[in-house]
Scaffold this motif. Sequence first.
Motif, PDB file in Angstrom:
ATOM      1  N   LEU A  57       9.353 -18.943   7.224  1.00 58.42           N
ATOM      2  CA  LEU A  57       8.168 -17.900   6.606  1.00 58.42           C
ATOM      3  C   LEU A  57       8.225 -18.070   5.119  1.00 58.42           C
ATOM      4  CD1 LEU A  57       7.822 -15.081   9.371  1.00 58.42           C
ATOM      5  CD2 LEU A  57       6.685 -17.467   9.192  1.00 58.42           C
ATOM      6  N   LEU A  58       9.579 -17.796   4.532  1.00 62.73           N
ATOM      7  CA  LEU A  58       9.663 -17.732   3.241  1.00 62.73           C
ATOM      8  C   LEU A  58       9.261 -19.303   2.424  1.00 62.73           C
ATOM      9  CD1 LEU A  58      12.862 -15.914   2.893  1.00 62.73           C
ATOM     10  CD2 LEU A  58      10.670 -15.111   2.236  1.00 62.73           C
ATOM     11  N   ARG A  59       9.591 -20.298   3.093  1.00 60.98           N
ATOM     12  CA  ARG A  59       9.314 -21.599   2.584  1.00 60.98           C
ATOM     13  C   ARG A  59       7.780 -21.572   2.592  1.00 60.98           C
ATOM     14  NH1 ARG A  59      10.319 -27.254   5.690  1.00 60.98           N
ATOM     15  NH2 ARG A  59       8.735 -28.624   4.687  1.00 60.98           N
ATOM     16  N   LYS A  60       7.137 -21.467   3.481  1.00 56.56           N
ATOM     17  CA  LYS A  60       5.731 -21.385   3.582  1.00 56.56           C
ATOM     18  C   LYS A  60       5.011 -20.619   2.570  1.00 56.56           C
ATOM     19  CE  LYS A  60       3.771 -21.858   7.545  1.00 56.56           C
ATOM     20  NZ  LYS A  60       3.326 -21.570   9.102  1.00 56.56           N
ATOM     21  N   ALA A 132       9.928 -21.143  12.448  1.00 58.24           N
ATOM     22  CA  ALA A 132       9.678 -20.203  11.651  1.00 58.24           C
ATOM     23  C   ALA A 132      11.186 -19.358  11.102  1.00 58.24           C
ATOM     24  CB  ALA A 132       8.755 -18.815  12.300  1.00 58.24           C
ATOM     25  N   ASP A 133      12.228 -19.303  12.001  1.00 55.42           N
ATOM     26  CA  ASP A 133      13.501 -18.780  11.869  1.00 55.42           C
ATOM     27  C   ASP A 133      14.584 -19.572  12.168  1.00 55.42           C
ATOM     28  OD1 ASP A 133      15.814 -17.343  11.536  1.00 55.42           O
ATOM     29  OD2 ASP A 133      15.013 -15.664  12.612  1.00 55.42           O
ATOM     30  N   PRO A 134      15.261 -20.245  11.150  1.00 51.99           N
ATOM     31  CA  PRO A 134      16.182 -20.966  11.521  1.00 51.99           C
ATOM     32  C   PRO A 134      17.167 -20.702  12.845  1.00 51.99           C
ATOM     33  CG  PRO A 134      16.090 -20.960   9.354  1.00 51.99           C
ATOM     34  CD  PRO A 134      15.225 -20.060   9.958  1.00 51.99           C
ATOM     35  N   ALA A 135      17.393 -19.508  13.019  1.00 55.11           N
ATOM     36  CA  ALA A 135      18.352 -18.951  14.056  1.00 55.11           C
ATOM     37  C   ALA A 135      17.658 -19.351  15.351  1.00 55.11           C
ATOM     38  CB  ALA A 135      18.165 -17.516  14.083  1.00 55.11           C
ATOM     39  N   GLY A 136      16.229 -19.568  15.529  1.00 57.71           N
ATOM     40  CA  GLY A 136      15.398 -20.084  16.594  1.00 57.71           C
ATOM     41  C   GLY A 136      15.944 -21.561  16.749  1.00 57.71           C
ATOM     42  N   GLN A 158      14.767 -24.182  27.367  1.00 61.68           N
ATOM     43  CA  GLN A 158      13.389 -23.870  26.365  1.00 61.68           C
ATOM     44  C   GLN A 158      12.155 -23.298  26.998  1.00 61.68           C
ATOM     45  OE1 GLN A 158      12.808 -28.036  25.432  1.00 61.68           O
ATOM     46  NE2 GLN A 158      14.465 -27.842  23.805  1.00 61.68           N
ATOM     47  N   THR A 159      12.239 -23.321  28.493  1.00 62.10           N
ATOM     48  CA  THR A 159      11.029 -22.634  29.067  1.00 62.10           C
ATOM     49  C   THR A 159      11.245 -21.136  29.291  1.00 62.10           C
ATOM     50  OG1 THR A 159      10.486 -24.727  30.356  1.00 62.10           O
ATOM     51  CG2 THR A 159       9.594 -22.749  31.227  1.00 62.10           C
ATOM     52  N   LYS A 160      12.435 -20.855  29.704  1.00 56.47           N
ATOM     53  CA  LYS A 160      12.671 -19.248  29.861  1.00 56.47           C
ATOM     54  C   LYS A 160      12.923 -18.463  28.387  1.00 56.47           C
ATOM     55  CE  LYS A 160      16.351 -17.652  31.807  1.00 56.47           C
ATOM     56  NZ  LYS A 160      17.349 -17.427  32.490  1.00 56.47           N
ATOM     57  N   ALA A 161      13.181 -19.145  27.662  1.00 54.61           N
ATOM     58  CA  ALA A 161      13.594 -18.410  26.525  1.00 54.61           C
ATOM     59  C   ALA A 161      12.459 -17.647  25.915  1.00 54.61           C
ATOM     60  CB  ALA A 161      14.041 -19.229  25.141  1.00 54.61           C
ATOM     61  N   LEU A 162      12.552 -16.195  25.618  1.00 57.70           N
ATOM     62  CA  LEU A 162      11.922 -15.231  25.149  1.00 57.70           C
ATOM     63  C   LEU A 162      11.761 -15.309  23.493  1.00 57.70           C
ATOM     64  CD1 LEU A 162      12.549 -12.353  27.508  1.00 57.70           C
ATOM     65  CD2 LEU A 162      10.676 -14.123  27.465  1.00 57.70           C
ATOM     66  N   GLN A 163      10.967 -15.826  22.544  1.00 59.39           N
ATOM     67  CA  GLN A 163      10.794 -16.015  21.415  1.00 59.39           C
ATOM     68  C   GLN A 163      10.699 -14.460  20.694  1.00 59.39           C
ATOM     69  OE1 GLN A 163       9.123 -19.381  19.923  1.00 59.39           O
ATOM     70  NE2 GLN A 163       9.414 -20.540  21.997  1.00 59.39           N
ATOM     71  N   GLY A 167       9.008 -14.577  14.362  1.00 58.44           N
ATOM     72  CA  GLY A 167       8.002 -15.519  14.199  1.00 58.44           C
ATOM     73  C   GLY A 167       6.829 -14.303  13.499  1.00 58.44           C
ATOM     74  N   PRO A 168       5.803 -14.801  12.990  1.00 67.47           N
ATOM     75  CA  PRO A 168       4.748 -14.210  12.185  1.00 67.47           C
ATOM     76  C   PRO A 168       4.122 -13.097  13.143  1.00 67.47           C
ATOM     77  CG  PRO A 168       3.948 -16.506  12.819  1.00 67.47           C
ATOM     78  CD  PRO A 168       5.474 -16.439  13.006  1.00 67.47           C
ATOM     79  N   ASP A 169       3.995 -13.277  14.485  1.00 57.94           N
ATOM     80  CA  ASP A 169       3.449 -12.238  15.338  1.00 57.94           C
ATOM     81  C   ASP A 169       4.729 -11.570  16.145  1.00 57.94           C
ATOM     82  OD1 ASP A 169       0.897 -12.947  14.623  1.00 57.94           O
ATOM     83  OD2 ASP A 169       1.043 -14.903  16.223  1.00 57.94           O
ATOM     84  N   SER A 170       6.116 -11.522  15.778  1.00 57.40           N
ATOM     85  CA  SER A 170       6.925 -10.931  16.492  1.00 57.40           C
ATOM     86  C   SER A 170       6.823  -9.388  16.136  1.00 57.40           C
ATOM     87  CB  SER A 170       8.069 -11.366  16.024  1.00 57.40           C
ATOM     88  OG  SER A 170       8.518 -12.740  16.322  1.00 57.40           O
TER      89      SER A 170
END
Length: 263
Positions: A57-60, A132-136, A158-163, A167-170
């Motif tokens: 997000l900072l890069r953007k 959005a976040d390198p940790a992700g 990947q399917t079950k992971a809760l992000q 993120g911008p909407d977290s």
Amino acid sequence: MNKWIATTLLLTPLMVNGAPLEFRAAGSLKAAMTELIGEYQKATPLEVEAQFAPSGLLRKRIEQGEHVDVYASANMKHPLALREAGRGGPVVMFARNKLCAIAQPEVAVDSETLLDRLLDPKVRVGTSTPKADPAGDYAWKLFDKADKLSPGATSLLQTKALQLTGGPDSAKAPKGRNPYGWVMENKRADIFLTYCTNAVLARKEVPGLQIISVPEALSVGANYGLMVLNKEMSEAPDLAMYILSEQGQQILASYGFDVPLQP
């Protein structure tokens, strides 16, 4: 460290600049960099305006025109992309981090059983938001490795992971709270994959949390990149060099980062 890079960072002549130095850094650096900047400011009257957010997000924001003097990313990808676009100077790898798992107190898990617990349909797995976040992104790299140990694991994880963060909407944690400790305190995940440094800070706020080391077969490391975006401000390279100095590296190490510039 490459001496040419260090010299390049210092090429700007000393000058007086009344504007604050705009420093942007990954959220995982907040605690360490807050102390580091505080120590730096003891030797200079310069005001540093520091903001912390997911690196992507900072890069953007920088690409969209936000004025930033020094940028510290939780990966090398984002600062190198800015460098290739002609937006800053050399990129230096100044710290390393690794992924750990944070688990709720009641979850029966250790390093050996971590993958089995992540794959358990009853276990809610939390991550930061990829891209959005390198940790992700690093969590997704861990998922990629999981397929070698358990075929089909990558797709399932990947399917079950809760992000849940980054993120911008977290959902945002209350001011002053560690976002990972807050997420776990509110029972939004049973196991959360994040940097080991974040895990330590989360457990300080929520003492019952478990910190689980990721087994070597799944281990993923993060290289942190530093760049000066504005050489017109003489203090920008000066702050960068302080981060790379022995004192700056010792502060980062005290928060659990691996520091490649120290013997």
